[in-house]
Write a protein that holds these residues in place. Sequence first.
Motif, mmCIF file in Angstrom:
data_model
loop_
_atom_site.group_PDB
_atom_site.id
_atom_site.type_symbol
_atom_site.label_atom_id
_atom_site.label_comp_id
_atom_site.label_asym_id
_atom_site.label_seq_id
_atom_site.Cartn_x
_atom_site.Cartn_y
_atom_site.Cartn_z
ATOM 1 N N ALA A 34 44.881 7.595 26.668
ATOM 2 C CA ALA A 34 45.190 9.192 26.339
ATOM 3 C C ALA A 34 46.533 9.235 25.455
ATOM 4 C CB ALA A 34 45.433 9.920 27.525
ATOM 5 N N GLU A 35 47.288 8.529 25.714
ATOM 6 C CA GLU A 35 48.630 8.397 25.140
ATOM 7 C C GLU A 35 48.292 8.004 23.527
ATOM 8 O OE1 GLU A 35 50.936 6.016 27.572
ATOM 9 O OE2 GLU A 35 51.214 7.868 29.059
ATOM 10 N N LEU A 36 47.574 6.937 23.326
ATOM 11 C CA LEU A 36 47.040 6.505 22.087
ATOM 12 C C LEU A 36 46.351 7.614 21.341
ATOM 13 C CD1 LEU A 36 46.211 4.339 19.654
ATOM 14 C CD2 LEU A 36 43.927 3.908 21.315
ATOM 15 N N VAL A 37 45.294 8.224 22.027
ATOM 16 C CA VAL A 37 44.984 9.493 21.235
ATOM 17 C C VAL A 37 45.979 10.566 20.823
ATOM 18 C CG1 VAL A 37 43.227 11.493 21.349
ATOM 19 C CG2 VAL A 37 42.821 9.270 22.583
ATOM 20 N N GLN A 38 47.051 10.665 21.621
ATOM 21 C CA GLN A 38 47.911 11.458 21.341
ATOM 22 C C GLN A 38 48.902 11.258 20.022
ATOM 23 O OE1 GLN A 38 49.844 11.887 25.232
ATOM 24 N NE2 GLN A 38 49.384 14.263 25.062
ATOM 25 N N ARG A 39 49.052 10.041 19.964
ATOM 26 C CA ARG A 39 49.888 9.266 18.794
ATOM 27 C C ARG A 39 48.990 9.601 17.725
ATOM 28 N NH1 ARG A 39 50.892 5.126 22.399
ATOM 29 N NH2 ARG A 39 49.535 3.751 21.578
ATOM 30 N N LEU A 40 47.706 9.339 17.676
ATOM 31 C CA LEU A 40 46.675 9.529 16.525
ATOM 32 C C LEU A 40 46.709 11.020 16.169
ATOM 33 C CD1 LEU A 40 43.796 7.212 17.608
ATOM 34 C CD2 LEU A 40 45.565 6.768 15.839
ATOM 35 N N GLN A 41 46.925 11.842 17.047
ATOM 36 C CA GLN A 41 46.763 13.435 16.856
ATOM 37 C C GLN A 41 47.944 13.590 16.169
ATOM 38 O OE1 GLN A 41 46.956 15.821 20.265
ATOM 39 N NE2 GLN A 41 45.632 17.469 19.475
ATOM 40 N N ALA A 42 49.069 13.072 16.182
ATOM 41 C CA ALA A 42 50.384 13.285 15.642
ATOM 42 C C ALA A 42 50.150 13.146 14.098
ATOM 43 C CB ALA A 42 51.392 12.586 16.444
ATOM 44 N N ASN A 43 49.259 11.916 13.827
ATOM 45 C CA ASN A 43 49.126 11.778 12.353
ATOM 46 C C ASN A 43 47.960 12.368 11.789
ATOM 47 O OD1 ASN A 43 51.282 9.859 12.465
ATOM 48 N ND2 ASN A 43 50.078 8.504 13.509
ATOM 49 N N HIS A 44 47.099 13.064 12.437
ATOM 50 C CA HIS A 44 45.857 13.499 11.934
ATOM 51 C C HIS A 44 45.641 14.915 12.524
ATOM 52 C CE1 HIS A 44 44.713 9.767 10.469
ATOM 53 N NE2 HIS A 44 45.285 9.161 11.504
ATOM 54 N N ALA A 45 45.108 15.929 12.163
ATOM 55 C CA ALA A 45 45.037 17.288 12.443
ATOM 56 C C ALA A 45 43.889 17.418 13.364
ATOM 57 C CB ALA A 45 45.048 18.366 11.123
ATOM 58 N N PHE A 46 43.538 16.451 14.075
ATOM 59 C CA PHE A 46 42.295 17.090 15.164
ATOM 60 C C PHE A 46 42.824 17.667 16.456
ATOM 61 C CE2 PHE A 46 43.331 12.210 16.066
ATOM 62 C CZ PHE A 46 43.445 12.365 17.290
ATOM 63 N N ARG A 47 41.828 18.274 16.912
ATOM 64 C CA ARG A 47 42.131 18.741 18.338
ATOM 65 C C ARG A 47 41.690 17.814 19.414
ATOM 66 N NH1 ARG A 47 38.664 23.865 20.775
ATOM 67 N NH2 ARG A 47 39.936 24.339 22.854
ATOM 68 N N TYR A 48 42.436 17.847 20.316
ATOM 69 C CA TYR A 48 42.250 16.787 21.624
ATOM 70 C C TYR A 48 41.964 17.420 22.868
ATOM 71 C CZ TYR A 48 43.461 13.120 25.115
ATOM 72 O OH TYR A 48 43.489 12.449 26.186
ATOM 73 N N GLN A 49 40.739 17.066 23.459
ATOM 74 C CA GLN A 49 40.543 17.486 24.715
ATOM 75 C C GLN A 49 39.990 16.607 25.616
ATOM 76 O OE1 GLN A 49 37.121 19.866 23.308
ATOM 77 N NE2 GLN A 49 38.419 21.861 23.247
ATOM 78 N N SER A 50 40.381 16.610 26.822
ATOM 79 C CA SER A 50 40.121 15.385 27.891
ATOM 80 C C SER A 50 39.839 16.037 29.165
ATOM 81 C CB SER A 50 41.225 14.377 27.948
ATOM 82 O OG SER A 50 40.864 13.345 28.513
ATOM 83 N N SER A 51 38.929 15.562 29.846
ATOM 84 C CA SER A 51 38.343 15.854 31.334
ATOM 85 C C SER A 51 38.065 14.506 32.086
ATOM 86 C CB SER A 51 37.063 16.501 31.168
ATOM 87 O OG SER A 51 35.984 16.075 30.586
ATOM 88 N N MET A 52 38.086 14.788 33.478
ATOM 89 C CA MET A 52 37.782 13.869 34.379
ATOM 90 C C MET A 52 36.880 14.156 35.567
ATOM 91 S SD MET A 52 40.617 11.462 36.390
ATOM 92 C CE MET A 52 41.172 10.620 34.969
ATOM 93 N N THR A 53 35.957 13.381 35.830
ATOM 94 C CA THR A 53 35.269 13.685 37.072
ATOM 95 C C THR A 53 35.698 12.600 38.041
ATOM 96 O OG1 THR A 53 33.188 14.191 36.029
ATOM 97 C CG2 THR A 53 32.868 13.542 38.116
ATOM 98 N N THR A 54 36.281 13.125 39.069
ATOM 99 C CA THR A 54 37.002 12.440 40.135
ATOM 100 C C THR A 54 36.831 12.950 41.513
ATOM 101 O OG1 THR A 54 39.379 11.818 41.030
ATOM 102 C CG2 THR A 54 39.076 14.030 39.918
ATOM 103 N N ASN A 55 36.822 12.141 42.637
ATOM 104 C CA ASN A 55 36.739 12.446 43.902
ATOM 105 C C ASN A 55 37.827 13.222 44.476
ATOM 106 O OD1 ASN A 55 38.390 10.371 44.916
ATOM 107 N ND2 ASN A 55 36.888 9.093 45.033
ATOM 108 N N GLY A 56 38.905 13.244 43.669
ATOM 109 C CA GLY A 56 40.129 13.909 44.242
ATOM 110 C C GLY A 56 41.323 13.363 45.127
#
Length: 217
Positions: free
Chosen positions: A106-128
Motif C-alpha cells: 500500500a505504501e508503494l502505491v502511495q509513493r507511485l500516486q505522488a508521481n502520477h495522477a491516479f486515484r487510489y482505492q483499497s479495500s479488505m475482506t477480513t474476519n475482524g
Amino acid sequence: EADTRLTRFLHEQELLLSREETAETLEQVKGILDSVLMLTIMPTEGCNFRCVYCYECHAPVSMMSRRTLDHIQAYISDQASRFQTVQIAWFGGEPLLCKDSVLETAELVQRLQANHAFRYQSSMTTNGYLLTADVLRELFEAGVTDYQITLDGWNHDETRPHVDGHGTLRTILDNLTAISALPEEEYPFRIALRRNVLAGDHDLSWYDCLHERFGGD
C-alpha cells in the motif's frame, strides 16, 4: 418479443436488453475498465479461524513468498501510471496475518500516486479478529479504507471459532466498538458487516445488539 408474463416483468424492471443495448453497455463498461487497474491480492491462504462451512482444506499454507510479492509490486509499479484509478482488494485466507505485506504494498502505491495522477482505492475482506483500532489507523494511513467483516450472530463462536478452538465474537465486537470511537473527521473509513443467516436461526435480538452498539454510526 416479450410475450410471456416473466419476460414482460423482466423487461419492465429493465433487466432485459436488446442486442444493441447490450453492445452499447459493454462498450461503456469496457471504457470504465480500461481506465481502472483492479487487483485482488491474496497474501495467504492461511486463516486464524476454522469456520465450519469453509470450503478450504485448512492444510498448513505458507505466506506469500518474497519473490511473489516482489513480482506483484513490480507489476503495479509498471502498470499504475497507465490508469486513472488503481483499486486493490485484499483477500484471503486472512490478509491481516500478512499485515506487513499489505502495508508495504500500500505504501508503494502511495509513493507511485505522488508521481502520477491516479486515484487510489483499497479495500479488505477480513474476519475482524486482528483489526484493532491501532491496526485500522495504520491501514487507513496506507490508504486501506473499506472493509467487509462477516458475523454469524449469537452462533458466531460455534460457526466461526479461532484455530485454537476458542470463541471470536467478543474480540471482534470489542475491536469494532473501539474502531467506531475513532474521530470520523480523521478516519472516514467504511466497514460493511455481513451476516450469515443459518438454518434454524430465528433470534432477531442480534440486530438489537448491533443497533445498540453501532446504530448511530
